[in-house]
Write an enzyme that holds these catalytic residues in place. Sequence first.
Site, PDB file in Angstrom:
ATOM      1  CG  LEU A 266      -1.659  -1.277   1.571  1.00  0.00           C
ATOM      2  CD1 LEU A 266      -2.590  -1.060   2.764  1.00  0.00           C
ATOM      3  CD2 LEU A 266      -2.445  -1.784   0.367  1.00  0.00           C
TER       4      LEU A 266
ATOM      5  CB  ILE B 124       4.101   2.646  -5.251  1.00  0.00           C
ATOM      6  CG1 ILE B 124       5.322   2.091  -5.989  1.00  0.00           C
ATOM      7  CG2 ILE B 124       3.319   3.625  -6.138  1.00  0.00           C
ATOM      8  CD1 ILE B 124       5.632   0.687  -5.705  1.00  0.00           C
ATOM      9  N   GLY B 125       5.287   5.372  -2.900  1.00  0.00           N
ATOM     10  CA  GLY B 125       6.121   6.580  -2.842  1.00  0.00           C
ATOM     11  C   GLY B 125       7.577   6.198  -2.659  1.00  0.00           C
TER      12      GLY B 125
ATOM     13  N   GLY C  14      15.012   4.017  10.434  1.00  0.00           N
ATOM     14  CA  GLY C  14      15.192   3.489   9.078  1.00  0.00           C
ATOM     15  C   GLY C  14      15.792   2.109   9.029  1.00  0.00           C
TER      16      GLY C  14
ATOM     17  CB  ILE D 111      19.511   1.392  12.624  1.00  0.00           C
ATOM     18  CG1 ILE D 111      20.254   2.540  11.927  1.00  0.00           C
ATOM     19  CG2 ILE D 111      20.313   0.837  13.790  1.00  0.00           C
ATOM     20  CD1 ILE D 111      20.457   3.757  12.831  1.00  0.00           C
TER      21      ILE D 111
ATOM     22  CG  ASP E 159      10.031  11.745  12.623  1.00  0.00           C
ATOM     23  OD1 ASP E 159       9.256  10.945  12.085  1.00  0.00           O
ATOM     24  OD2 ASP E 159      11.266  11.558  12.684  1.00  0.00           O
TER      25      ASP E 159
ATOM     26  CE  LYS F 191      11.602   8.332  12.946  1.00  0.00           C
ATOM     27  NZ  LYS F 191      12.533   9.273  12.254  1.00  0.00           N
TER      28      LYS F 191
END
Lengths: 435, 435
Positions: free
Chosen positions: A9, A11-12, A134, A136, A201, A205
Site C-alpha cells: 500500500l 508506492i512513494g 530506518g 538500523i 517525529d 520514535k
Amino acid sequence: MKPINVGLLGIGTVGGGTYTVLKRNAEEITRRAGRPIRIVTVADKNLALARQVTGGEVELTDDAFSVVTDPGIDIVVELIGGYGVAKELVLKAIENGKHVVTANKALLAVHGNEIFAAAQKKGVMVAFEAAVAGGIPIIKALREGLTANRIEWLAGIINGTTNFILSEMRDKGLPFAEVLKEAQALGYAEADPTFDVEGVDAAHKATIMSAIAFGIPMQFDKAYIEGISKLDSVDIGYAEQLGYRIKLLGIARRRENGVELRVHPTLIPEKRLIANVEGAMNAVLVQGDAVGATLYYGKGAGAEPTASAVIADLVDVTRLHTSDPEHRVPHLAFQPDQVRDVPVLPIEEVVTSYYLRMRVEDKPGVLADITRILADSSISIEALIQKEAAEGEAHTDIIMLTHQTAEKNANAAIARIEALPVVQGKVVKLRMETL
Amino acid sequence: MKPINVGLLGIGTVGGGTYTVLKRNAEEITRRAGRPIRIVTVADKNLALARQVTGGEVELTDDAFSVVTDPGIDIVVELIGGYGVAKELVLKAIENGKHVVTANKALLAVHGNEIFAAAQKKGVMVAFEAAVAGGIPIIKALREGLTANRIEWLAGIINGTTNFILSEMRDKGLPFAEVLKEAQALGYAEADPTFDVEGVDAAHKATIMSAIAFGIPMQFDKAYIEGISKLDSVDIGYAEQLGYRIKLLGIARRRENGVELRVHPTLIPEKRLIANVEGAMNAVLVQGDAVGATLYYGKGAGAEPTASAVIADLVDVTRLHTSDPEHRVPHLAFQPDQVRDVPVLPIEEVVTSYYLRMRVEDKPGVLADITRILADSSISIEALIQKEAAEGEAHTDIIMLTHQTAEKNANAAIARIEALPVVQGKVVKLRMETL
C-alpha cells in the site's frame, strides 16, 4: 516452495525502494527466507506512478481496501503514512487475518495500543522495524537482542533532518532559519518541516522504543517535546567551548516512580561516539544492566535504507507465520499480558543536568548573586564561562553547566535569577546528558 | 507456563555471569519469554566454585556428559570453550535432541559446518550470539536485521585485548611489549596472549560473520591472519600524522571471484566512527547494498555483557522451540541447502590500499627511483611524508599511502624497492581501508 504474497500500500519513496530492493535481491532473499517473497498487488492513488515503478509487472489498483480484504494476500505492507486511512487499512487487514508490516511511526505511537491488541486477538503479526531509525535494526535489538537486560535508558538521534541542520549550524556557524532553507533545497527537510524540526517525529520514535524497552503501553501524549527551531547557534558555539555537542535526542529512562520520555536539544560530551554522528545519520544508544552501553548507527531515512527494514520484517514474518502465535516474538517485546502501566513522568519531575546562559550587567557581585541562588537550591555548578564584556558594552554573558537536579528545582532557581535586576531578559536553558 | 530447563556447562566467568543475570532479571526475562528460563543443572570440574556461584540452589555435577543426555534438560549452554571436550558435548547434546547455546567461537569457526549439519538433521537449534562481539547483537543483525541486503563487506574491531593494547600504544606512545604487560596486569590480556594478539580469536569471529553474511561455509583454515605483536609504535605515530588510526580489523568482503577473509592491523581514516572505538570496546561495521553502512558497538567481552548474549539466545530458543524446524531462522542466516561453496581468496589476490615505510639514504634521486618502481607497477601514491634526516644521520624515513592494488602487485613492487641499494632493510607494509 509456495511464495508469500504481499500487498503493497503506497508506492512513494519507501514503497518504491521496497519494490526495487525486493526485486534486485530476490535470489538472496529467497535463499534466506526459504521461499520467494512476491509483491502481487500495489495500491496507490497515483496509478501512473505505480505503473512507472513496477513496469506493470504486478497488479495495480487505486483501491487499497481491495488489497487488505483480498484472500490471496498473506502480508500487507502499509507505507501510506499518517493516522487517517492508514489506520483503517491496518485494522481492516488485521481483521482479515493478514500480517502487517508498516513504517508508520505516527500511527503506532498514537494508535499502537489499539492496533497491537487487535493483532493479538487475531493471532497475526504487526512488524515495524522501519518505523524507527530506518535501516538500523534497533527494534530487533531492543526486542530480541537485549532480552537479558533490564534496560535502564536509551537515547537516540532518530531524526535525520534535525541532525543535518544541527551539524550544519555547528560546521558553518549559521542560524537555524538559514540552514533549514538549505536542508529544504537539498531534500533533507520537507516544505512543511514542523513534524521534524519541532521534535514530533522523534517523539513518535522514542515512544515506540520506550514501549518495547520497558514493557509499557505507547504513551505518546505524555511525551515532552521540544524541537530545535528556537535553538540559537551561539549556544552551539558555547557548548563546543565547554567540550559538548548539541544533538536533538529522543530519551527514554526508567526511574523508580515512572518513566522519562522526552525529546529536546541536548548537550552531550564530544568524546562520546554518538556526539560524532553527523549529517542525516541516526544512532541509538541503549544502556542495559548486563550488557552496559551498546550503540546502533546507520541511515535513518531514504528509500533503500527504510526498504531494508521493511523487507527484514517481511522475511521475519515469512519465517514465523506458521508458528503458533503464543510462541512468536511478542509485538512489544514483552508478552501482551505482561505490559505494565508505568506512568510517564511530567517534565518537571525529570532529573538531568543543565546548560544555562544569561545576559548580565558587567559589574562586581553579579556572579555572587547568581551562584548564591543556585546554592540555595542545592544546584552545584560543574563549569562556568564568564565572558569579558565587549568594548563599550555594559552587559556580558555568563554560561554555566550544572550538576543533576529535578527540572522543577532548576526552573524555580532560573525564575529567581531572571528576577535579579542585573539579569537582562530570559535565561537560556538546555538539558545535558553525560550518557 | 512450564519452565524451560537449562543445563549449564562451565561456571567460569561467562557461566557465572549467565547464572547471575538470569537470576537477577528472572522476572523481566519471563515477561519477555512467556515462561521461566531456569538453570536446573550446572556442570563444572570445579564443584567448589560451582557451589560458591550458585549457592547450592541447583543441581551440581562434575560430569558434563550426564547433563547433555539428561531427558529433563531442554537447552544445553556450552561455556567450556576450546575444540576438545566442548565439541563432543555439543554433538552429544544435539544427538540427544537438545537445543544448544554456545559462546564458543573457536569451536564454531573450526567445526561449525559439522555441528550445524548435525543440528539440522536433528531439528534442533544451535545459537551463538555470544561467540562474536560479546553483548553486541551482531549475529542477530546480520542474520535477521539485514536480510534484505546483499552484504558487500563487514569490518570489525572484534578483539578487546588488541584494541586496548593499540589504544594504549597510541595514547602513551609505548611499545607493544610494554603495553601487553600492562594489559596482563589489568586482566585485559591472558598469561598466554597468543590467540588474542596474533589475531586468531578475531579470525574465529570474522569466519563466523563471513558465513552468515554471505551464505558460505565456515572456512577458518583459509583466513589470512596477522596480529599486532610486530606492530611498531612509530607506525601508529606516522599514521596519525596522515589522519589515520591503526586498528586490528576482521574483514570479510564479497568479491567477484570469491570472498576476502582476513585479520590484520589496518589504517582507518580517523573521521570514521569505528576509528574512535577505544579501549576494550568492540564495534562491527556492515555494508549492505540497500541499507548502506550500519555500525554496532558495545562491550565485546566480560561476564555480564557475554551473558547478555547467551540469555538472548535462550529467550530466542524458548520462543521458537515449538515452531517447526523448517520455519525457524536458519543457523547460518541462509537456508541450509542454500549455502554456496564460494572460495576464500588467498591474500595475494586481496585488493586494498597500503601504508609503506622505508628507510633510505638521504640523497638526491632516491624518491625518484622509488616512485618510478611504483609507477611501473601502476600503483598510485595518495600521500607521502619524507622526513628530514636527523642531524648527523645519513638515512631518513619515507612514508607513503598508496591507492588500491592487488597484494601480489604491491609485494612485487616492494621487493624491487627493497633491492635498491639506497634502501636499508625491509619495507614496512600495512593495509589500509577507507571503509
